[in-house]
Design a protein around this motif. Structure first.
Motif, PDB file in Angstrom:
ATOM      1  N   GLY A 258       0.805  -1.372   0.210  1.00  0.00           N
ATOM      2  CA  GLY A 258       0.050   0.004  -0.036  1.00  0.00           C
ATOM      3  C   GLY A 258       0.749   1.276  -0.090  1.00  0.00           C
ATOM      4  O   GLY A 258       0.343   2.382   0.022  1.00  0.00           O
ATOM      5  N   LEU A 259       2.249   1.197   0.081  1.00  0.00           N
ATOM      6  CA  LEU A 259       3.207   2.309   0.136  1.00  0.00           C
ATOM      7  C   LEU A 259       3.134   2.849  -1.306  1.00  0.00           C
ATOM      8  O   LEU A 259       3.430   2.211  -2.018  1.00  0.00           O
ATOM      9  N   LEU A 260       2.978   4.033  -1.522  1.00  0.00           N
ATOM     10  CA  LEU A 260       3.322   4.658  -2.803  1.00  0.00           C
ATOM     11  C   LEU A 260       4.200   6.020  -2.735  1.00  0.00           C
ATOM     12  O   LEU A 260       3.894   7.041  -3.535  1.00  0.00           O
ATOM     13  N   SER A 261       5.217   5.440  -2.150  1.00  0.00           N
ATOM     14  CA  SER A 261       6.524   6.477  -2.390  1.00  0.00           C
ATOM     15  C   SER A 261       7.712   5.808  -2.212  1.00  0.00           C
ATOM     16  O   SER A 261       7.824   4.500  -1.799  1.00  0.00           O
ATOM     17  N   THR A 262       8.545   6.207  -2.678  1.00  0.00           N
ATOM     18  CA  THR A 262      10.111   5.696  -2.907  1.00  0.00           C
ATOM     19  C   THR A 262      11.162   6.696  -2.946  1.00  0.00           C
ATOM     20  O   THR A 262      10.792   8.079  -3.036  1.00  0.00           O
ATOM     21  N   ASP A 263      12.233   6.344  -3.239  1.00  0.00           N
ATOM     22  CA  ASP A 263      13.459   7.602  -3.378  1.00  0.00           C
ATOM     23  C   ASP A 263      14.563   6.502  -4.369  1.00  0.00           C
ATOM     24  O   ASP A 263      14.660   5.430  -4.634  1.00  0.00           O
ATOM     25  N   VAL A 264      15.474   7.717  -5.035  1.00  0.00           N
ATOM     26  CA  VAL A 264      16.154   7.341  -6.049  1.00  0.00           C
ATOM     27  C   VAL A 264      17.203   8.371  -6.109  1.00  0.00           C
ATOM     28  O   VAL A 264      17.089   9.721  -5.751  1.00  0.00           O
ATOM     29  N   THR A 265      18.205   8.161  -6.281  1.00  0.00           N
ATOM     30  CA  THR A 265      19.354   9.021  -6.533  1.00  0.00           C
ATOM     31  C   THR A 265      19.681   9.589  -7.993  1.00  0.00           C
ATOM     32  O   THR A 265      19.016   8.875  -9.063  1.00  0.00           O
ATOM     33  N   ALA A 266      19.984  10.875  -8.285  1.00  0.00           N
ATOM     34  CA  ALA A 266      19.952  11.359  -9.614  1.00  0.00           C
ATOM     35  C   ALA A 266      20.816  10.491 -10.502  1.00  0.00           C
ATOM     36  O   ALA A 266      22.025  10.201 -10.210  1.00  0.00           O
ATOM     37  N   GLY A 267      20.242  10.055 -11.600  1.00  0.00           N
ATOM     38  CA  GLY A 267      20.479   9.219 -12.525  1.00  0.00           C
ATOM     39  C   GLY A 267      20.696   7.879 -12.314  1.00  0.00           C
ATOM     40  O   GLY A 267      21.169   6.913 -13.031  1.00  0.00           O
ATOM     41  N   GLY A 268      20.210   7.450 -10.925  1.00  0.00           N
ATOM     42  CA  GLY A 268      20.068   6.231 -10.583  1.00  0.00           C
ATOM     43  C   GLY A 268      18.763   5.472 -10.951  1.00  0.00           C
ATOM     44  O   GLY A 268      17.696   6.025 -11.587  1.00  0.00           O
ATOM     45  N   THR A 269      18.394   4.191 -10.466  1.00  0.00           N
ATOM     46  CA  THR A 269      17.178   3.411 -10.891  1.00  0.00           C
ATOM     47  C   THR A 269      16.631   3.040  -9.492  1.00  0.00           C
ATOM     48  O   THR A 269      17.606   2.739  -8.703  1.00  0.00           O
ATOM     49  N   ARG A 270      15.147   2.779  -9.345  1.00  0.00           N
ATOM     50  CA  ARG A 270      14.681   2.237  -8.410  1.00  0.00           C
ATOM     51  C   ARG A 270      13.779   1.011  -8.997  1.00  0.00           C
ATOM     52  O   ARG A 270      13.072   1.381  -9.760  1.00  0.00           O
ATOM     53  N   THR A 271      13.691   0.166  -8.429  1.00  0.00           N
ATOM     54  CA  THR A 271      12.556  -1.086  -8.699  1.00  0.00           C
ATOM     55  C   THR A 271      11.437  -1.036  -7.856  1.00  0.00           C
ATOM     56  O   THR A 271      11.901  -1.265  -6.495  1.00  0.00           O
ATOM     57  N   LEU A 272      10.532  -1.049  -8.139  1.00  0.00           N
ATOM     58  CA  LEU A 272       8.929  -1.418  -7.356  1.00  0.00           C
ATOM     59  C   LEU A 272       8.122  -2.273  -7.786  1.00  0.00           C
ATOM     60  O   LEU A 272       8.022  -2.726  -9.078  1.00  0.00           O
ATOM     61  N   GLN A 273       7.666  -3.191  -6.911  1.00  0.00           N
ATOM     62  CA  GLN A 273       6.771  -4.200  -7.218  1.00  0.00           C
ATOM     63  C   GLN A 273       5.272  -3.489  -7.132  1.00  0.00           C
ATOM     64  O   GLN A 273       4.845  -3.035  -6.020  1.00  0.00           O
ATOM     65  N   LEU A 274       4.576  -3.675  -8.105  1.00  0.00           N
ATOM     66  CA  LEU A 274       3.155  -3.239  -8.460  1.00  0.00           C
ATOM     67  C   LEU A 274       2.196  -4.218  -8.272  1.00  0.00           C
ATOM     68  O   LEU A 274       2.709  -5.543  -8.681  1.00  0.00           O
TER      69      LEU A 274
END
Length: 384
Positions: A258-274
């Motif tokens: 149910g969490l709809l927020s995350t963080d990422v570094t500039a130029g980086g990637t982040r993986t989310l499970q939808l």
């Protein structure tokens, strides 16, 4: 002797001539009256009332009177002769004149299809043959019909059926209206724009009725039948309506937590499970995933399309977010959408951008270098 015979012959001849003259007078009188209608043969349906316009014509030189009567009328048929608003049994017509009367013949509802013959008689003076063709088989019953008894739609539809109630009896009837429906379904009857539970229909008359059917919210897809009945103490009719539910369509997009927020570094990637959920009662096909991002950001999905998502089922999707290398620190919004031909949904994710650790260390090194330079300067030139 001869004279005697002559007198006898003369008397006989006179008697014969008198009788002949009387007979001729009676024949003239009998033939002077006639009956006329422009439509002696017609076609009707059961229950109709026929209005014949009859002319009684006197072609003689004396007033003619005659008793009018309908003869050989079929069983259960009714007839009445009227003129000027009065019921008429005998009519008198002036010489070389005519009078009009109306013959009303009521055809019963319960009558066999066929040809029927009867006569209007001016007794002893004239006869008018009449023929009635009944075009269809009659009945003594009630009819309830709908031209469109089957309808289809999603679970949130309201089904409206137009029906006609026909009273084929000889009396006015008060019909109670009922329907058998599955639990949770709502059925209402309307007539003349008002909700009703009963309607009154005149003899051989009809009434238009609207049947409104509403399904419950959580109804499953399928075919549902509704027996509908209109009844009195002596007669009834029924029909069957059908509603085909294709199901409701609904989509939701979110995460397992149910969490709809995350963080990422500039130029980086982040993986989310939808998690994509079919919240409707009908299957969904070809569910496409897409995203709306800040400039120079990218989002990819695995899988990008869900071929089939059954009712009540969920599908896991991996989303990879890549931030712009020049993004400055702060909060950004990424919109994720799931779209099917029948439904759509979206979710808004807040993504916090953090500066790179390398840049942090570079900043520390710069600070240390500046501090070292200041110390060196104080040591070198401070003593002077």
């Amino acid at each position: 002797m001869k004279c005697k015979w002559n007198r006898q012959w003369a008397l006989a001849l006179a008697l014969a001539l008198g009788l002949a003259a009387a007979a001729s007078a009676r024949a003239d009188a009998a033939g002077s009256l006639s009956l006329y209608t422009p439509y002696p043969a017609i076609t009707v349906t059961p229950g109709e009332s026929i209005q014949y316009s009859i002319d009684v014509i006197n072609n003689g030189s004396a007033i003619e009177s005659a008793e009018l009567e309908v003869e050989h009328l079929p069983a259960k048929w009714e007839a009445e002769i009227t003129a000027d608003g009065w019921s008429v049994q005998t009519i008198s017509v002036k010489p070389n004149d005519s009078r009009s009367v109306t013959l009303q013949v009521d055809v019963p509802l319960d009558v066999n299809k066929g040809t029927y013959r009867f006569e209007l008689s001016a007794k002893g003076k004239a006869v008018l043959p009449l023929t009635v063709n009944v075009s269809q088989q009659g009945s003594f019953k009630t009819e309830l019909i709908s031209e469109q008894p089957n309808m289809e739609g999603p679970a949130d539809s309201q089904f409206q059926y137009s029906a006609t109630l026909r009273n084929r009896t000889a009396q006015k009837q008060l019909y109670s209206l009922t329907a058998q429906a599955p639990e949770g379904w709502d059925v209402q009857f309307k007539a003349d724009g008002k909700a009703v539970t009963s309607v009154q229909v005149d003899a051989n008359g009809s009434k238009d009725i609207v049947v409104e059917i509403r399904p419950p919210k959580k109804v499953k897809s399928g075919s549902y039948k509704f027996p509908v009945k209109a009844a009195t103490s002596s007669t009834f009719a029924q029909m069957e309506l059908e509603a085909v539910i294709t199901g409701t369509y609904g989509l939701e997009v979110g995460t397992p937590t149910g969490l709809l927020s995350t963080d990422v570094t500039a130029g980086g990637t982040r993986t989310l499970q939808l998690q994509v959920s079919n919240t409707g009662t009908a299957d969904l096909r070809n569910v496409e995933l897409s995203a709306s991002t800040p400039v120079n950001w990218e989002v990819t999905f695995e899988p990008k399309r869900i071929d089939k998502l059954a009712a009540g089922q969920k599908a896991d999707v991996t989303a990879t977010i890549k931030a712009d290398s020049k993004a400055i620190a702060g909060d950004y919004v990424v919109d994720v959408s799931a779209t099917a031909p029948e439904a759509a949904a979206d979710a808004e994710f807040r993504v916090a951008v953090e500066t790179s650790v390398l840049w942090g260390w570079l900043g520390v090194l710069v600070i240390l270098a500046v501090a070292g330079g200041v110390v060196y300067l104080f040591r070198t030139y401070g003593r002077r």
